[in-house]
Structures are given as structure tokens and as C-alpha cells.
Design a protein around this motif. Structure first.
Motif: not given
Ligand code: F6P
Length: 367
Positions: A238-253
């Protein structure tokens, strides 16, 4: 006519910057072209980006030696093959409303006698270049960022090298993932734009790609992974961008907070997703964040070539008084575009065109 030109790199480093500097200097000093152009270039490399232009004391020799360096073909001869930036860089916003240093910077540009300034930067730093242009500084922009999120250009230096790193690292992970029958969550950079994950995922054949432009549903990711396992696949990537987010959530900082341009540092969404998958399944999951490895190493052939094209074009722009603009690649041709236009919006992945929102992967079809 003699022209004194400053050149600097600002913001994040990436492979290809040194190549642009190398070819800028080589082209500016090309003896065959001097009579035709009627211009003799004196090129001053600025150390550590905007910081160098803020800190330098133009009337003090020691300070000049610390913050500037005269660039000649002899000096930059081998630079093209190295990553990073030999001039150094910093993440400083001279127009930061809380700590505005633009007056001193403009004063120093004038005191150094610079007739033009070449800025190798991404969205934020070309934004600074544009503001300087509005203050009557003759600026020329060269686009660079591994995120490829600048508009008005099909390419930004560093992107191809980063995609190659992602691809090679995923190749490595496949081996251990397969041996252990594991799921690997690989986190790429890409704050707002998912190009790195999308194209890195396409090149490496990642099974699921998650990008900032489309919020994902954790249950759906789990479902897709289970389907693969049922079909007999030993492992999944699974390749995920650092800026991707689960629906309903903010980016993880990250804990580091914000940079000089007010952007939060991101990172950790891959770890979060790994835990969520483990909570919901019996699958064994591992998480790898590629982080700054993606910006390291030598430039690929493509980045060297594009650095060359962009560097040479920047000389032409100075010769033609084409200021307030950025070099760009448009449909395979080198062009120049107004900085103002390039800064109107970020270049994000067009989800409808390029992304499969059902199966979280690229949309491979003839458009
Ligand atoms: O802007 C380019 C970039 O590589 C982003 O993808 C990433 O979020 C950021 O820089 C990291 O910045 P730094 O090198 O300051 O940690």
C-alpha cells in the motif's frame, strides 16, 4: 554589456538543482555565444538561499566569502551529477509577516549589484521570487520540487529521481514482504499533491495507492487487502502519500509544527493506517516511511537533462529580459510562463481523470 546575476536554491533540496546550476553557468559563459548575446555574465552563487541574501554584509569581505561564491565553469564542472544543492538551502520566508526580512534582502540584492536573480524553488519560494519581482527585482524562476505540485509546468526538478527511489525501495520491500506474507504500508512524501504516490505506485505496481486528493475509507482498504489475500496473494504493498487522510479526519501532522510559510510538517499516516489494519484483521502489517530518502542520492538521467534544459533556458530569459517568469516544460517543449499564473493554484491530481476511487489505484485508460 556586463551583467551580474545571482543564483540561489530555496526551500527543500532535490536532485536536479545542481544540474540546473551547472548548465546555467556553462551556458552563460559559452564563449561562442557571448558575441551574439552581447552580454558577459558574472555569476554569484548565494549560499543557503534567502538566508544568504539576508545575512550577507555586502561591504565586508569575510561576509561575502561566507554567503556568496563566484561561479565559473571550473567550479561547477562536476556539480551536475550530484544530488542536493551545492549552494545549500533553507526554509525561510523573507516575507513572513511575523519576521519580515524583505527590506534587508532587497537592500542586499541592490548592494551586491545584482542585475538579475535566478531562483530555483517550488511553489512557496517562487512566490517569494514573484513578490521580489513586484519590488522591481529582475527574477527568473526554475521549478523544482519532488511533489510536482507547481502549475503551468509539466515537470519540476527532482520528481523523476524521487519516483525512481520509491520504485526501487518498493522492489526491495516486495522481497521481504513476500517471504513473510506481510502487508507493507509505504509512506511517500507529497503534502497536497499525490503525484509521487500515484506515479511511484504505477511504476512499482503498488497494489493500493492513497493520495491527498481523495480521502480514503479504512474499511475499504481492509476489504481490498482481504480480497487479495483470498485470491492467494502472499503480500500487498500500500503506497500512501504523507498528505492522504482517512475520510472525516485531518492530515496527520508531525510534532515539528509549521514551516516558515505556515505549512504543517506531515508524516505518520502510514503508521496510523498500519495499526488500523492490524486492529481489524489478523494480517501482519509493517510500515515504512521513505521520507527524505526520496530527496537523496544522485539525479536520474531525466533530472540531469531537465536541469540542463531549465538552466540554459534561464540564461536565455535573462538575455531576452524575460523577467517575472518561470521556465516550464509544456507538452514536451521548453517554454516560459508568468510566475503570477504559475502561482494561482497548486497542480493536484485530477481524480476524475487519473484515479480509481473504488479500488484506490491509478485509472489506467486511454483518455
Ligand atoms: O516540499 C517538498 C517536500 O519534500 C514535501 O514533500 C515534504 O512534506 C517536505 O518537503 C519536507 O520538508 P523538510 O525537508 O523541511 O522536512
Amino acid at each position: 554589456m556586463k551583467v551580474k546575476v545571482g543564483i540561489l536554491s530555496a526551500g527543500a533540496d532535490c536532485p536536479g538543482i545542481n544540474s540546473a546550476i551547472h548548465w546555467f553557468v556553462y551556458s552563460a559563459m559559452d564563449r561562442d555565444l557571448i558575441p551574439e548575446r552581447g552580454m558577459i555574465f558574472d555569476i554569484i552563487g548565494i549560499i543557503d538561499g534567502w538566508k544568504g541574501l539576508i545575512e550577507v554584509k555586502p561591504d565586508k569581505k569575510d561576509s561575502l566569502n561566507k554567503w556568496t561564491m563566484k561561479l565559473t565553469p571550473e567550479i561547477v564542472r562536476t556539480w551536475d551529477r550530484y544530488g542536493g544543492t551545492r549552494l545549500g538551502t533553507t526554509r525561510i520566508n523573507p516575507f513572513d509577516p511575523k519576521n519580515d526580512k524583505s527590506d534587508i534582502l532587497i537592500k542586499n540584492i541592490k548592494a551586491l549589484g545584482l542585475d538579475a536573480l535566478v531562483v530555483i524553488g517550488g511553489f512557496d519560494n517562487l512566490g517569494v521570487a514573484y513578490r521580489l519581482y513586484r519590488e522591481n527585482i529582475n527574477v527568473v524562476g526554475i521549478p523544482k520540487t519532488i511533489d510536482k505540485d507547481l502549475s503551468e509546468t509539466d515537470y519540476t526538478l527532482g520528481f523523476d529521481s524521487a519516483v525512481n527511489i520509491i520504485t526501487k525501495d518498493i522492489d526491495r520491500l516486495r522481497i521481504t514482504a513476500g517471504s513473510h506474507s506481510r502487508i507493507f504500508i509505504v509512506e511517500s512524501m507529497g503534502r497536497k499533491a499525490g503525484w509521487l504516490a500515484l506515479e511511484g505506485g504505477e511504476a512499482s505496481g503498488a497494489n493500493i495507492i492513497l493520495i491527498p486528493e481523495h480521502d480514503f475509507v479504512i474499511e475499504r482498504v481492509v476489504e481490498l487487502l482481504k480480497v487479495r489475500r483470498k485470491a492467494g496473494e502472499r503480500y500487498s504493498i500500500v503506497l500512501i502519500s504523507e498528505g492522504a487522510k482517512p475520510r472525516g479526519m485531518e492530515e496527520i501532522k508531525e510534532r515539528r509544527g509549521k514551516d516558515g510559510f505556515g505549512h504543517y510538517y506531515l508524516g505518520g499516516v502510514g503508521g496510523f493506517l498500519a495499526e488500523e489494519i492490524e486492529k481489524r484483521t489478523r494480517l501482519e502489517v509493517r510500515y515504512v516511511a521513505l521520507r527524505h530518502l526520496q530527496r537523496g542520492g544522485a539525479p536520474t538521467a531525466y533530472d540531469r537533462r531537465m536541469g540542463r534544459k531549465f538552466g540554459i533556458a534561464a540564461v536565455d530569459m535573462i538575455v531576452n529580459d524575460d523577467f517575472g517568469r518561470m521556465v516550464s516544460l509544456k507538452q514536451g517543449e521548453i517554454a516560459t510562463v508568468p510566475l503570477k499564473k504559475a502561482l494561482e493554484k497548486l497542480n493536484l491530481v485530477d481524480v476524475e481523470k487519473y484515479y480509481n476511487t473504488k479500488n484506490y489505484k491509478s485509472l489506467d485508460r486511454i483518455l
